[in-house]
Scaffold this motif. Structure first.
Motif, short mmCIF file in Angstrom:
data_model
loop_
_atom_site.label_atom_id
_atom_site.label_comp_id
_atom_site.label_asym_id
_atom_site.label_seq_id
_atom_site.Cartn_x
_atom_site.Cartn_y
_atom_site.Cartn_z
N GLU A 255 0.85 -1.20 0.00
CA GLU A 255 0.00 0.00 0.00
C GLU A 255 0.88 1.23 0.00
OE1 GLU A 255 -3.65 -0.04 2.37
OE2 GLU A 255 -3.00 -1.96 3.15
N LEU A 256 0.77 2.01 -1.05
CA LEU A 256 1.51 3.26 -1.20
C LEU A 256 0.51 4.40 -1.37
CD1 LEU A 256 4.15 2.03 -3.79
CD2 LEU A 256 4.57 2.42 -1.37
N LEU A 257 0.58 5.37 -0.51
CA LEU A 257 -0.27 6.55 -0.63
C LEU A 257 0.58 7.66 -1.25
CD1 LEU A 257 -2.98 7.86 -0.19
CD2 LEU A 257 -2.31 8.38 2.15
N VAL A 258 0.26 8.01 -2.49
CA VAL A 258 1.04 9.00 -3.24
C VAL A 258 0.33 10.35 -3.15
CG1 VAL A 258 2.03 9.58 -5.47
CG2 VAL A 258 1.81 7.19 -4.81
N HIS A 259 1.02 11.32 -2.53
CA HIS A 259 0.46 12.67 -2.36
C HIS A 259 1.23 13.64 -3.23
CE1 HIS A 259 -1.14 16.23 -0.23
NE2 HIS A 259 0.07 16.72 -0.37
N ILE A 260 0.52 14.33 -4.13
CA ILE A 260 1.11 15.37 -4.96
C ILE A 260 0.56 16.71 -4.46
CG2 ILE A 260 1.46 16.23 -7.30
CD1 ILE A 260 0.73 13.43 -8.31
N ALA A 261 1.46 17.62 -4.10
CA ALA A 261 1.06 18.88 -3.47
C ALA A 261 0.17 19.72 -4.38
CB ALA A 261 2.30 19.69 -3.09
N ALA A 262 -0.63 20.55 -3.75
CA ALA A 262 -1.56 21.40 -4.50
C ALA A 262 -0.83 22.29 -5.49
CB ALA A 262 -2.39 22.25 -3.53
N ASP A 263 0.36 22.80 -5.13
CA ASP A 263 1.10 23.66 -6.04
C ASP A 263 2.06 22.87 -6.93
OD1 ASP A 263 3.13 22.93 -4.34
OD2 ASP A 263 3.58 24.96 -3.64
N VAL B 101 -0.13 1.64 14.80
CA VAL B 101 0.35 2.98 14.47
C VAL B 101 1.10 3.57 15.66
CG1 VAL B 101 -0.32 5.29 13.78
CG2 VAL B 101 -1.53 3.33 12.84
N ALA B 102 2.30 4.09 15.42
CA ALA B 102 3.09 4.74 16.46
C ALA B 102 2.66 6.19 16.61
CB ALA B 102 4.57 4.65 16.13
N PRO B 103 2.91 6.81 17.78
CA PRO B 103 2.52 8.21 17.96
C PRO B 103 3.09 9.15 16.91
CG PRO B 103 3.08 7.22 20.07
CD PRO B 103 3.42 6.20 19.02
N GLU B 104 4.35 8.90 16.47
CA GLU B 104 4.96 9.80 15.48
C GLU B 104 4.18 9.85 14.18
OE1 GLU B 104 8.64 7.47 17.05
OE2 GLU B 104 6.46 7.22 17.08
N ALA B 105 3.48 8.76 13.86
CA ALA B 105 2.77 8.70 12.59
C ALA B 105 1.66 9.73 12.51
CB ALA B 105 2.20 7.30 12.37
N ARG B 106 1.11 10.10 13.65
CA ARG B 106 0.02 11.09 13.63
C ARG B 106 0.52 12.43 13.09
NH1 ARG B 106 -4.28 8.21 13.10
NH2 ARG B 106 -4.23 6.45 14.52
N ALA B 107 1.74 12.81 13.48
CA ALA B 107 2.30 14.05 12.95
C ALA B 107 2.61 13.91 11.46
CB ALA B 107 3.57 14.43 13.72
N LEU B 108 3.06 12.72 11.05
CA LEU B 108 3.33 12.47 9.63
C LEU B 108 2.04 12.58 8.82
CD1 LEU B 108 5.29 11.55 7.40
CD2 LEU B 108 4.80 9.19 8.07
N PHE B 109 0.97 11.95 9.31
CA PHE B 109 -0.32 12.04 8.62
C PHE B 109 -0.77 13.49 8.51
CE2 PHE B 109 -1.51 7.65 10.56
CZ PHE B 109 -0.65 7.02 9.67
N ALA B 110 -0.60 14.23 9.61
CA ALA B 110 -1.05 15.63 9.62
C ALA B 110 -0.28 16.47 8.62
CB ALA B 110 -0.90 16.22 11.03
N ASP B 111 1.02 16.22 8.48
CA ASP B 111 1.81 16.97 7.51
C ASP B 111 1.36 16.67 6.09
OD1 ASP B 111 3.33 18.36 9.27
OD2 ASP B 111 5.18 17.22 8.97
N ILE B 112 1.08 15.41 5.80
CA ILE B 112 0.64 15.05 4.45
C ILE B 112 -0.75 15.62 4.18
CG2 ILE B 112 0.08 13.16 2.88
CD1 ILE B 112 2.17 11.47 4.37
N ALA B 113 -1.66 15.44 5.14
CA ALA B 113 -3.01 15.98 4.97
C ALA B 113 -2.99 17.50 4.88
CB ALA B 113 -3.90 15.53 6.13
N GLY B 114 -2.03 18.12 5.58
CA GLY B 114 -1.91 19.58 5.55
C GLY B 114 -1.13 20.10 4.37
N ASP B 115 -0.74 19.19 3.46
CA ASP B 115 -0.06 19.55 2.22
C ASP B 115 1.27 20.24 2.48
OD1 ASP B 115 0.05 19.48 -0.56
OD2 ASP B 115 -0.81 21.48 -0.79
N ARG B 116 2.02 19.73 3.47
CA ARG B 116 3.34 20.27 3.77
C ARG B 116 4.42 19.33 3.23
NH1 ARG B 116 0.43 21.69 8.31
NH2 ARG B 116 1.06 19.90 9.57
N SER B 117 5.42 19.90 2.58
CA SER B 117 6.49 19.09 2.01
C SER B 117 7.31 18.43 3.09
CB SER B 117 7.39 19.98 1.14
OG SER B 117 8.52 19.25 0.70
#
Length: 511
Positions: free
Chosen positions: A100-108, A319-335
């Motif tokens: 399972e690979l979740l590929v995120h391409i930024a809005a810009d 899921v480890a606690p660190e993953a929540r920050a990782l998810f938030a960065d991806i969902a927040g569209d941060r590189s």
């Protein structure tokens, strides 16, 4: 990871990010063969199970694609390549999403992230029904990869529920497609740190750099026992090295300037692809390719979701606690490319804020006494600021939302991650601060019911900690051959290098 976990024999089935490089190649070939290739593509519906992308201030939206590989054997070619069909024969469907690979391409379109989700992650699987087979499930706690048994839409919903990241597209590839596509690009250059023979995937290579085509490429991608500690977690690292090499080759221009190679690649890809309705044409795939092609390889970051051992099963992870920050960065569209170690070129665009400095006004919109106080208490217990208070919403709310004031987007995403609230439920409009309105969809508990619970808020700098983050431009890196006894030859357990030395009668994969 336990050594007996490393001995499990279920191999890698597919590697889906090949979709990205394939459609990049197709974008250079012109429009004349669209109709011819369109007929190759199979499409499925995923509905709205993956949430909704939120546009940025300029009205641009990110793209999030769940790319999977299944352990199903749905063709004679796949049975021949993957084995395991002696008793079952060719299967009509089903299987597990073992890659399972979740590929995120930024809005810009300035950066992209590829998130690997380990198949053995235990989480909450939502209620699902496969419209194609009629198979249904009312919801259960189990491995994330098992959701595919109830259809692609269920797998999308499970990943969205786990991560909170919107998933609006889906793609799946088969064994034979990977083989044909590696041939179409003229092979992929990989490096291994030592001699390696994985007696399960049949990968056999001497120390150094090799160009892998066809079945050899598939053996490399399937190899789990050959690298690291022999676990699925370490296998994602070698997969990322392979994918980075493929992206570098395709974006170098050699493939794009050869029309015959482009057509071979596009033809193989479209025959191998199963995609969602939104990507069900060559025109749509080329548009996606154009977006991805804008991203430099140094801004494509590969990461593996952080995990901890499952306390109920040492062969599984949670899921480890660190993953929540990782998810938030991806969902927040941060590189994430600035935090990847190798290839770090720019500072993080948004500084992390300790949760002790975040105050939230929690409002009860459910009509159920005590809901705001319970959630506010849970936040303060997790270290949120003393300014976190509870109150009543001015009106009833059917759904839960988290509004934020100017400059507080990152704080809102960290708050949502701590509560298991999908990032899609955050939006500007919380006055000067953060306002969480608890809706009727959250009638009890202190973790949002549509997300897996987070044990604790992630460390402020933990987004890529333990995530093996690396960018796609890192040429010259070698896959690290394991030093554990993860393989077996003639019934004797040994290291992959020992097996290589002893298996003199077995030809190397690239011979």
């Amino acid at each position: 990871m336990n050594t007996h976990r490393a001995r499990r024999r279920r191999p890698l089935r597919l590697l889906g990010l090949v979709l990205a490089l394939v459609v990049v190649a197709a974008s250079g070939a012109g429009w004349w063969f669209y109709q011819r290739l369109d007929g190759n593509i199979r499409s499925v519906s995923i509905g709205a199970r993956g949430g909704t992308e939120r546009p940025d201030a300029s009205g641009r939206t990110p793209v999030d694609i769940l790319v999977i590989g299944s352990d199903g054997r749905t063709s004679a070619a796949d049975c021949g390549l993957g084995g395991g069909c002696a008793h079952t024969g060719v299967r009509k469907g089903g299987g597990n999403a073992d890659v399972e690979l979740l590929v995120h391409i930024a809005a810009d379109r300035s950066n992209a992230t590829v998130l690997s989700i380990p198949r053995d992650t235990v989480t909450e699987i939502p209620a699902c029904r496969d419209s194609a087979t009629g198979a249904s499930e009312s919801g259960y706690r189990g491995q994330i990869n098992s959701a595919l048994r109830y259809g692609p839409a269920c797998q999308v919903a499970a990943v969205h529920r786990l991560t909170g990241i919107p998933v609006t597209h889906y793609a799946q590839l088969d064994f034979s497609g990977v083989v044909k596509m590696s041939d179409a690009v003229g092979g992929v250059s990989v490096c291994v740190s030592d001699d390696v023979y994985d007696t399960y995937s049949h990968l056999k290579l001497s120390k150094g750099t090799h160009t892998l085509k066809g079945v050899a490429a598939l053996e490399f991608l399937r190899s789990r026992h050959g690298f690291g500690d022999g676990s699925d977690l370490d296998r994602t690292v070698s997969q990322h090295l392979f994918l980075g090499a493929v992206l570098r080759k395709v974006k170098s221009g050699d493939t794009l300037t050869d029309p015959a190679a482009v057509y071979r690649l596009a033809d193989a890809a479209t025959k191998a692809l199963t995609v969602d309705d939104g990507l069900g044409s060559v025109r749509a795939l080329v548009a996606l390719a154009a977006d991805l092609n804008k991203v430099p390889t140094g801004r494509v970051t590969f990461v593996t979701m952080q995990t901890d051992p499952d306390p109920d099963d040492t062969d599984r992870v949670v899921v480890a606690p660190e993953a929540r920050a990782l998810f938030a960065d991806i969902a927040g569209d941060r590189s994430l490319s600035a935090g990847s170690g190798a290839g770090r070129s720019t500072p993080s665009p948004v500084p992390s804020v300790p949760v002790s400095r975040i105050a939230v006004r929690v409002e009860n919109g459910t009509g159920i006494t005590g809901r705001a106080a319970a959630v506010a208490g849970a936040l303060t217990a997790r270290g949120f600021g003393s300014g976190t208070v509870a109150g009543n919403a001015p009106r009833s709310a059917p759904t839960t939302t988290l509004g934020y004031g100017p400059g507080l987007r990152e704080q809102a995403l960290r708050t949502a991650a701590a509560l298991g609230l999908p990032a899609s439920r955050t939006a500007p409009g919380g006055g000067a601060g953060l306002t969480l309105v608890i809706g009727a969809d959250w009638p009890s508990g202190t973790t949002y019911p549509e997300a897996a619970p987070s044990p604790s808020p992630a460390p402020a700098d933990g987004a890529t900690a333990r995530a093996h983050a690396a960018t796609a431009d890192r040429a010259g890196k070698c896959a690290q051959v394991g030093r554990y006894r993860t393989v077996s030859l003639d019934g004797v357990a040994m290291t992959p290098s020992q097996a290589y030395a002893l298996a003199k009668d077995v030809p190397d994969s690239d011979s």
